[in-house]
Motif scaffolding. Structure first.
Motif: not given
Ligand SMILES: Cc1cc2nc3c(=O)[nH]c(=O)nc-3n(C[C@H](O)[C@H](O)[C@H](O)COP(=O)(O)OP(=O)(O)OC[C@H]3O[C@@H](n4cnc5c(N)ncnc54)[C@H](O)[C@@H]3O)c2cc1C
Ligand code: FES
Lengths: 457, 112
Positions: B1-14
């Motif tokens: 099992m990997t310890t982190e996710t494969l992708f991330l989505i940078p959060q934008k305000a709003g």
């Protein structure tokens, strides 16, 4: 319902489908465009209408160019039916599709198949592990969700889309652990022989090389002329191993993005029992059509990458030319000079293609893998098993079904069909064209039985 | 099992967010993205196991052709996660093995 027969139904709202719809509306035809995606744009222009500015900056100028076409399409008067997956098409223009409301039917005097391309399967050891995806798939994550790799990522294989994604990632600030390039220097030399035809496409050529050199400048480790790709890891990808300059190398990475070109999405044309031929330059099956993309004597045309890989600009022109042919068949005449002008543009946009086909020809070992490699992901059939069927008398992909379940899973052979064709051809020592393909029957996409219950008549 | 996710989505305000549930865990994800994109960027490891040998699998093509993203969504098995947009309150479960294809009609097989 015979009372609502459109002059044209287009399947696919990429550049080919949008341009065809625009052209047809200008000629006074009634047009509906179906696409299984929620928005127009196809693969290249995915989400083009509402992509945030920051994302457009990352994706580059070619992507932005899609906005003009999307706008023209919106103003054309063509009806767009989003989220509509076509699962059946008949030679006389009856189309069955499923959307959120259930299954529906629409009829048309003319049909344009503009279903585009998919990434060529990349059957190597470990390619089924979580953490291995297509580079195009990762680009879809970027375009549609703004998603970027969270940890170390390697891009591996060959083809324009691989370098484009590398360049887009760099603009997005993503660090690349490596670019493993299977293009060989010797192929550049062979490909140069095709440059004659490519002179008119020089601008594209320079643009393509520019992408690669910019990736190089960004100090991404590039391993050119790599071969023998293999994914490392048991339950998920942990890295990639390959041969480079006579040595075995490994790069650790939790995400490996593979790509070795794109191939036409021919599911619909196969399901019509239309004739297809093996395209030795593009190493894939392509439907046999006339110059305007017409399938035999039917009312059905094919345009864009689903006919043969030509790229976005040529796809759009093909869509328009198909519409002119439909119009002419009905006795209509287009604006004088229109057809000749479109044909000139098409020649310009396709001039570079023979060069690209030679330069980015995927390696044999990455298309016709060793015995232990899984070729059918759905039913988990290896290349060795397919070869053993040949020993027992199996002549082609369609007969593998009598020996095992190869090609019978939910993807309906999309991810194994080309591999199985070439594996069998090589084992039988005949040309791929001789072994044939799977028999594709509708529904070309699995439909939930519940959809029928909901269907409106 | 990997310890982190494969992708991330940078959060934008709003940015409008929705809540989905995956295997009992509540995830907050941007509205308008596909189930597969949401899971690849907020959850770990495989989304399903393969039909024959039970090996771990995760989305591969993101465009509806490979069927590696099959998950159970709101009680309906074998939905294509890459072709389905997230919706607030959606309940998603891992798909394991063969039962996945019940309820599907597919060319030349399983059709009832
Ligand atoms: C993943 C991927 C990413 C790509 N990215 C780029 C890029 O960034 N830049 C570039 O120059 N080229 C890119 N390409 C190449 C691309 O194929 C062409 O440049 C261009 O998009 C082809 O246009 P088209 O109109 O023929 O098909 P597409 O643009 O592929 O459009 C086909 C449309 O048909 C729809 N469709 C398919 N089957 C069905 C069905 N059964 N029912 C309903 N709708 C259906 C699809 O949803 C899609 O929207 C990409 C290709 C792929 C596979
Ligand atoms: S990820 Fe391939 S079909 Fe969804």
């Amino acid at each position: 319902m015979a009372n609502d027969v459109k002059d044209l139904v287009v399947i696919g709202s990429g550049p080919a489908g949008m341009a065809a719809a625009v052209e047809a509306c200008a000629l006074g035809m009634t047009v509906s465009v179906l696409d299984e995606q929620p928005a127009i744009g196809g693969q290249i222009y995915r989400r083009v209408e509402d992509a945030p500015e920051a994302l457009q900056m990352i994706l580059g100028k070619d992507y932005g160019a899609g906005r003009v076409l999307a706008e023209e399409f919106r103003q054309s008067g063509a009806a767009h039916i989003p989220g509509a997956t076509v699962w059946n098409l008949t030679g006389d223009g009856v189309i069955d599709y499923v959307d959120a409301g259930g299954t529906r039917t629409i009829s048309a005097t003319n049909v344009l198949i503009a279903t585009g391309a998919m990434e060529r399967p990349f059957p190597i050891p470990g390619w089924t592990l979580p953490g291995v995806m297509g580079a195009g798939a990762a680009q879809i994550m970027l375009k549609s969700a703004g998603a970027q790799p969270a940890g170390p990522v390697v891009l591996a294989g060959c083809g324009p889309l691989l370098y484009l994604l590398a360049w887009q990632y760099l603009r997005a600030g993503v660090k690349l652990a490596g670019l493993v390039d299977t293009t060989r220097f010797s192929t550049y030399v062979t490909a140069l022989g095709k440059v004659h035809g490519a002179v008119t496409g020089r601008k594209d050529l320079v643009k393509g090389l520019g992408l690669i050199s910019r990736v190089r400048l960004a100090r991404v480790p590039i391993y050119s002329g790599a071969s023998g790709l293999e994914i490392l890891g048991e339950d998920h990808a942990e890295g990639i191993r390959f041969r480079h300059k006579g040595k075995s190398r490994e790069i650790p990475a939790g995400l490996v993005l593979l790509h070795q070109g794109i191939v036409p999405n021919t599911q619909l044309s196969w399901s019509l029992r239309a004739e297809h031929r093996w395209d030795a330059a593009q190493l894939c099956w392509t439907p046999v059509t006339d110059d305007a993309g017409r399938l035999g004597e039917t009312q059905i045309h094919v345009a864009g990458d689903s006919r043969r890989i030509v790229g976005a600009l040529a796809s759009a022109i093909q869509g328009r030319l198909s519409v002119l042919a439909m119009h002419e068949r009905k006795g209509g005449t287009a604006q004088p000079g229109r057809k000749a002008e479109l044909q000139r543009q098409l020649a310009r946009y396709t001039a570079l293609r023979p060069f690209l086909d030679v330069l980015y020809r995927p390696l044999d070992e990455h298309r016709i893998p060793a015995d232990h490699v899984t070729v059918c992901r759905c039913e988990e059939v290896t290349a060795g098993e397919v070869r053993s069927y040949v020993d027992l008398g199996c002549l082609g992909p369609n007969q593998t079904k009598s020996f095992g379940r190869c090609g019978m899973g939910p993807c309906q052979g999309r991810l194994c069909g080309l591999t199985v064709t070439e594996v069998i051809a090589a084992a039988r020592k005949v040309a791929p064209g001789e072994v044939g393909y799977y028999r594709i029957r509708p529904p070309i996409k699995p439909i939930h039985l519940g959809s029928f219950a909901q269907s409106t008549s | 099992m990997t310890t982190e996710t494969l992708f991330l989505i940078p959060q934008k305000a709003g940015q409008a967010m929705v809540r989905i549930e995956f295997e009992g865990e509540t995830l907050r994800v941007p509205d308008g993205i596909s189930v597969a994109a949401a899971l690849l960027s907020s959850s770990r490891g495989a989304l399903r196991t393969s039909i024959v040998k039970g090996t771990p699998r995760a989305p591969y093509c993101m465009m509806g052709v490979c069927f590696e993203c099959l998950v159970e969504i709101d009680g309906i098995p074998a939905r294509q996660g890459c072709m389905t947009l997230v919706r607030d309150g959606m309940i998603i479960k891992r798909q394991s093995g063969a039962p996945s294809l019940d309820g599907l009609a597919s060319g030349g097989k399983n059709g009832k």
